[in-house]
Design a protein around this motif. Structure first.
Motif, PDB file in Angstrom:
ATOM      1  N   VAL A 164      -4.139  -2.153  10.814  1.00 40.96           N
ATOM      2  CA  VAL A 164      -5.104  -1.937  11.887  1.00 40.96           C
ATOM      3  C   VAL A 164      -5.718  -3.293  12.223  1.00 40.96           C
ATOM      4  CG1 VAL A 164      -7.250  -0.796  12.563  1.00 40.96           C
ATOM      5  CG2 VAL A 164      -5.641   0.377  11.039  1.00 40.96           C
ATOM      6  N   PHE A 165      -5.695  -3.651  13.503  1.00 41.53           N
ATOM      7  CA  PHE A 165      -6.301  -4.894  13.969  1.00 41.53           C
ATOM      8  C   PHE A 165      -7.220  -4.570  15.132  1.00 41.53           C
ATOM      9  CE2 PHE A 165      -2.050  -6.088  12.384  1.00 41.53           C
ATOM     10  CZ  PHE A 165      -2.450  -6.880  11.312  1.00 41.53           C
ATOM     11  N   ILE A 166      -8.264  -5.383  15.298  1.00 46.41           N
ATOM     12  CA  ILE A 166      -9.214  -5.122  16.376  1.00 46.41           C
ATOM     13  C   ILE A 166      -9.387  -6.369  17.246  1.00 46.41           C
ATOM     14  CG2 ILE A 166     -10.459  -3.260  15.241  1.00 46.41           C
ATOM     15  CD1 ILE A 166     -12.483  -5.187  14.263  1.00 46.41           C
ATOM     16  N   THR A 167      -9.860  -6.150  18.465  1.00 46.09           N
ATOM     17  CA  THR A 167     -10.132  -7.250  19.394  1.00 46.09           C
ATOM     18  C   THR A 167     -11.425  -7.939  18.989  1.00 46.09           C
ATOM     19  OG1 THR A 167     -11.397  -5.864  20.886  1.00 46.09           O
ATOM     20  CG2 THR A 167      -9.026  -6.010  21.305  1.00 46.09           C
ATOM     21  N   TYR A 214     -19.360  12.643  -4.498  1.00 49.63           N
ATOM     22  CA  TYR A 214     -19.243  12.048  -3.177  1.00 49.63           C
ATOM     23  C   TYR A 214     -17.772  11.941  -2.801  1.00 49.63           C
ATOM     24  CZ  TYR A 214     -24.018  10.522  -4.082  1.00 49.63           C
ATOM     25  OH  TYR A 214     -25.351  10.487  -4.370  1.00 49.63           O
ATOM     26  N   ALA A 215     -17.503  12.058  -1.522  1.00 50.09           N
ATOM     27  CA  ALA A 215     -16.141  11.828  -1.022  1.00 50.09           C
ATOM     28  C   ALA A 215     -16.015  10.348  -0.696  1.00 50.09           C
ATOM     29  CB  ALA A 215     -15.881  12.655   0.217  1.00 50.09           C
ATOM     30  N   PHE A 216     -14.899   9.746  -1.092  1.00 47.53           N
ATOM     31  CA  PHE A 216     -14.644   8.349  -0.744  1.00 47.53           C
ATOM     32  C   PHE A 216     -13.843   8.312   0.547  1.00 47.53           C
ATOM     33  CE2 PHE A 216     -11.789   4.706  -0.599  1.00 47.53           C
ATOM     34  CZ  PHE A 216     -12.717   3.681  -0.577  1.00 47.53           C
ATOM     35  N   VAL A 217     -14.353   7.602   1.540  1.00 46.29           N
ATOM     36  CA  VAL A 217     -13.655   7.402   2.801  1.00 46.29           C
ATOM     37  C   VAL A 217     -13.523   5.893   2.978  1.00 46.29           C
ATOM     38  CG1 VAL A 217     -13.704   7.758   5.293  1.00 46.29           C
ATOM     39  CG2 VAL A 217     -14.636   9.504   3.762  1.00 46.29           C
ATOM     40  N   HIS A 218     -12.312   5.414   3.064  1.00 46.63           N
ATOM     41  CA  HIS A 218     -12.080   3.982   3.187  1.00 46.63           C
ATOM     42  C   HIS A 218     -12.730   3.460   4.463  1.00 46.63           C
ATOM     43  CE1 HIS A 218     -10.089   0.117   3.504  1.00 46.63           C
ATOM     44  NE2 HIS A 218      -9.750   0.256   2.226  1.00 46.63           N
ATOM     45  N   PRO A 219     -13.328   2.271   4.414  1.00 44.91           N
ATOM     46  CA  PRO A 219     -13.988   1.712   5.610  1.00 44.91           C
ATOM     47  C   PRO A 219     -13.080   1.579   6.829  1.00 44.91           C
ATOM     48  CG  PRO A 219     -14.546   0.423   3.666  1.00 44.91           C
ATOM     49  CD  PRO A 219     -13.502   1.428   3.235  1.00 44.91           C
ATOM     50  N   ARG A 220     -11.766   1.457   6.628  1.00 41.73           N
ATOM     51  CA  ARG A 220     -10.876   1.295   7.785  1.00 41.73           C
ATOM     52  C   ARG A 220     -10.937   2.493   8.732  1.00 41.73           C
ATOM     53  NH1 ARG A 220      -6.589   2.375   3.863  1.00 41.73           N
ATOM     54  NH2 ARG A 220      -6.493   0.164   3.540  1.00 41.73           N
ATOM     55  N   TYR A 221     -11.373   3.648   8.231  1.00 39.37           N
ATOM     56  CA  TYR A 221     -11.449   4.822   9.100  1.00 39.37           C
ATOM     57  C   TYR A 221     -12.627   4.756  10.072  1.00 39.37           C
ATOM     58  CZ  TYR A 221      -7.788   6.694   6.220  1.00 39.37           C
ATOM     59  OH  TYR A 221      -6.593   6.865   5.576  1.00 39.37           O
TER      60      TYR A 221
END
Length: 108
Positions: free
Chosen positions: A98-101, A16-23
């Motif tokens: 990375v920040f979100i509203t 499996y490829a690991f993709v960080h949740p931040r993406y």
């Protein structure tokens, strides 16, 4: 890999490829697109980090070898990795954030 971080992991015979949740954090679409990277650098006295604003978030990058202390984000955001509200940031050397509203945070 060059950075020592494996891009793949195994589970039994499957890879499996690991993709960080931040993406997949819901930051929305870019609010503005600049032609030159230097145009993303903040024009706030005493600060030097780079910012790209999105419809539901903001990305801050400090490529320099010193901390950008007390960096003002210009609004209140949520840090998806901690769930805490953020209005200023001590942007550590050579780091990105990375920040979100609140609207984006409801989707995480």
């Amino acid at each position: 890999t060059r950075l020592g971080i494996p891009a793949f992991y195994r589970n039994g015979s499957k890879r499996y490829a690991f993709v960080h949740p931040r993406y997949s954090w819901p930051i929305g679409l870019p609010a503005i697109t600049q032609r030159n990277v230097s145009d993303y650098q903040v024009k706030v006295k005493g600060h030097f980090s780079f910012v790209r604003r999105f419809s539901e978030g903001i990305v801050v990058v400090n490529p320099y070898n010193k901390t950008d202390a007390g960096f003002p984000l210009g609004a209140e955001y949520l840090d998806p990795s901690t769930g805490k509200e953020v209005v200023t940031l001590d942007a550590e050397k050579q780091s990105g954030y990375v920040f979100i509203t609140r609207a984006g945070y409801a989707v995480v």
